[in-house]
Design a protein around this motif. Sequence first.
Motif, PDB file in Angstrom:
ATOM      1  N   GLY A  89       7.148   9.873  15.029  1.00 28.57           N
ATOM      2  CA  GLY A  89       6.428   9.051  14.107  1.00 28.57           C
ATOM      3  C   GLY A  89       7.358   8.539  13.044  1.00 28.57           C
ATOM      4  N   PHE A  90       8.494   9.347  12.717  1.00 27.08           N
ATOM      5  CA  PHE A  90       9.499   8.602  11.819  1.00 27.08           C
ATOM      6  C   PHE A  90      10.048   7.522  12.371  1.00 27.08           C
ATOM      7  CE2 PHE A  90       9.218  12.696   9.048  1.00 27.08           C
ATOM      8  CZ  PHE A  90       8.944  12.131   7.828  1.00 27.08           C
ATOM      9  N   GLU A  91      10.382   7.734  13.601  1.00 26.46           N
ATOM     10  CA  GLU A  91      10.907   6.511  14.175  1.00 26.46           C
ATOM     11  C   GLU A  91      10.300   5.147  14.164  1.00 26.46           C
ATOM     12  OE1 GLU A  91      12.074   7.598  18.491  1.00 26.46           O
ATOM     13  OE2 GLU A  91      13.512   9.221  17.725  1.00 26.46           O
ATOM     14  N   LYS A  92       8.944   5.565  14.556  1.00 25.96           N
ATOM     15  CA  LYS A  92       7.779   4.354  14.266  1.00 25.96           C
ATOM     16  C   LYS A  92       7.989   3.741  12.779  1.00 25.96           C
ATOM     17  CE  LYS A  92       4.965   5.553  18.036  1.00 25.96           C
ATOM     18  NZ  LYS A  92       3.457   5.553  18.599  1.00 25.96           N
TER      19      LYS A  92
ATOM     20  N   ILE B 115       0.892  -1.155   0.032  1.00 25.94           N
ATOM     21  CA  ILE B 115      -0.058   0.082   0.047  1.00 25.94           C
ATOM     22  C   ILE B 115       0.991   1.268   0.015  1.00 25.94           C
ATOM     23  CG2 ILE B 115      -1.643   1.366   1.396  1.00 25.94           C
ATOM     24  CD1 ILE B 115      -2.872  -1.280   2.294  1.00 25.94           C
ATOM     25  N   PHE B 116       0.623   2.232  -0.970  1.00 21.07           N
ATOM     26  CA  PHE B 116       1.480   3.504  -1.091  1.00 21.07           C
ATOM     27  C   PHE B 116       0.744   4.272   0.004  1.00 21.07           C
ATOM     28  CE2 PHE B 116       3.197   2.734  -5.414  1.00 21.07           C
ATOM     29  CZ  PHE B 116       4.481   3.152  -5.296  1.00 21.07           C
ATOM     30  N   LYS B 117       1.383   4.748   1.119  1.00 23.83           N
ATOM     31  CA  LYS B 117       1.050   5.703   2.123  1.00 23.83           C
ATOM     32  C   LYS B 117       1.411   7.217   1.451  1.00 23.83           C
ATOM     33  CE  LYS B 117       1.887   2.163   5.707  1.00 23.83           C
ATOM     34  NZ  LYS B 117       2.290   1.045   4.849  1.00 23.83           N
ATOM     35  N   ILE B 118       0.595   8.202   2.023  1.00 26.54           N
ATOM     36  CA  ILE B 118       0.781   9.181   1.728  1.00 26.54           C
ATOM     37  C   ILE B 118       1.327  10.320   2.819  1.00 26.54           C
ATOM     38  CG2 ILE B 118      -0.272  11.397   0.803  1.00 26.54           C
ATOM     39  CD1 ILE B 118      -2.446   9.704  -0.609  1.00 26.54           C
ATOM     40  N   LEU B 119       2.195  10.997   2.525  1.00 22.37           N
ATOM     41  CA  LEU B 119       2.815  11.868   3.590  1.00 22.37           C
ATOM     42  C   LEU B 119       1.859  12.920   3.995  1.00 22.37           C
ATOM     43  CD1 LEU B 119       5.650  11.994   5.251  1.00 22.37           C
ATOM     44  CD2 LEU B 119       6.042  13.745   3.902  1.00 22.37           C
ATOM     45  N   ASN B 120       1.569  13.019   5.479  1.00 22.06           N
ATOM     46  CA  ASN B 120       0.755  14.112   5.976  1.00 22.06           C
ATOM     47  C   ASN B 120       0.910  15.450   5.653  1.00 22.06           C
ATOM     48  OD1 ASN B 120      -0.878  12.284   7.304  1.00 22.06           O
ATOM     49  ND2 ASN B 120      -0.283  12.759   9.224  1.00 22.06           N
TER      50      ASN B 120
ATOM     51  N   THR C 289       1.320   9.579   8.408  1.00 22.63           N
ATOM     52  CA  THR C 289       0.435   9.122   7.672  1.00 22.63           C
ATOM     53  C   THR C 289      -0.910   9.021   7.915  1.00 22.63           C
ATOM     54  OG1 THR C 289       0.192   7.735   5.413  1.00 22.63           O
ATOM     55  CG2 THR C 289       1.343   6.806   7.427  1.00 22.63           C
ATOM     56  N   GLU C 290      -2.183   9.398   7.352  1.00 23.50           N
ATOM     57  CA  GLU C 290      -3.376   8.976   7.544  1.00 23.50           C
ATOM     58  C   GLU C 290      -3.972   8.553   6.304  1.00 23.50           C
ATOM     59  OE1 GLU C 290      -5.258  12.223   9.874  1.00 23.50           O
ATOM     60  OE2 GLU C 290      -3.317  12.898  10.233  1.00 23.50           O
TER      61      GLU C 290
END
Length: 455
Positions: free
Chosen positions: A85-88, A65-70, A99-100
């Motif tokens: 968030g980036f660490e996760k 799945i291509f996730k979109i950066l908030n 990303t949401e």
Amino acid sequence: MAKVNVSLPQGTRDFGAEVVRKRNYIFNTIKSVFELYGFEPLETPAMENLDTLMGKYGEEGDKLIFKILNNGLENPAKEQNTREGFEKILQGKNTNAITERALKYDLTIPFARYVAMNHNSLVMPFKRYQMQPVWRADRPQKGRYREFYQCDADVVGSKSLLNEVELANIYATVFSKLGIDVEIKINSRKILAALAELCGGADKMTSITVAIDKLDKIGIEKVKEELQQRGLSDAQINIIEQYLNINGTNDEKLTAIKSLLGGNENGEAGIIELSTLLSYFVPLTSHLVVDFTLARGLNYYTGIIFEVKAKNVQMGSIGGGGRYDDLTGLFGVLNIPGVGISFGVDRIYDVMEELQLFPANVHTGTKVLFFNLGEAESKKAFELMQQLRSKGIAAELFHEPAKMDKQFKYAEKKNIPAIIILGSRELESGTLVIKQLASGEQQTLNWEELTNFFA
């Protein structure tokens, strides 16, 4: 000015006029059959909320799945959440701090979301078709792209097997019209569920189907290795191997599976489904083939499943789908059964190109080019051209006065089949000369005869 390195994202493509016309030929053929069977059009957004998509495609699908950066990550108030968030993300986890939303992976889950949101206003059974791009973070290769079109037809609100019969016949009709010789493979997830029960329980279903779905790619020995890694015993793997080795005619396969599954309730239900579908199907150039190795690794399928392969060409599946009786339940709306199929347009295009199946006239846009031979001549040519256009005949006037040779070359490069010459002599006599470029044949007409000539 420094040289700019211009390129496309990997796995995506531009389409020029020739390719677009060929693709539209495929789209229009599929659409005409969908409409013939009473399906209605629907479109959904390119992006969905991430939680709409995640967990719906199985372990393998979720990774693609291509996730979109908030948007708004430059907001100082969000900086701390962004770092965490980036660490996760680096740990392979999802976080709404980063990303949401995501690009849609297929058309089925967004359709299920649409039905869940609108089921009270839909006339059931609801039959829809959808023709839109989808995105997958896959490794690009022949026949596999990161952005590609799907054409889906689905029926929700009915458990009748007549829906599966109609969808199978839609496949047969479309591929007959396109001239592609295909094999429409069918199986039932109920039979796979019975196999899982025979191998220790329903909890083995996902492990078995994900491994079996890779059979064509990795072979039986690698499938057995994967099953072993997923915790199945040698005895259970032996049963699965017997299952995968079933062959023969459709009737012989159904007899063999009855023997192997030994009266299992799910197995018997699956056999009835396959037998019913086979008894109703009206073969054109395509045939249904029972294939117990067909698994389709998506978790939401519950009954009949389909996969279409083109013969005489090395290509993955060019269509697939199946029954999903609890798909809207993923969104809290229970008891809306559904079944659907999908056409892989990009792969269909590659097959038709390789087998040279596109009709010759698919390349043609403009039907006739008026030569530009001077100001007065071009004014009259423009008037006549508009008359043709008003009748639905695609026509062009060369953009400027130029040598005849240059205008001929323009027509040839654009595959325009006919040219019209209206020079000073023709302007005086009220005539024009029409020349067919393929044959070289030409004739002189009065202006009044022009629209009837192309009618």
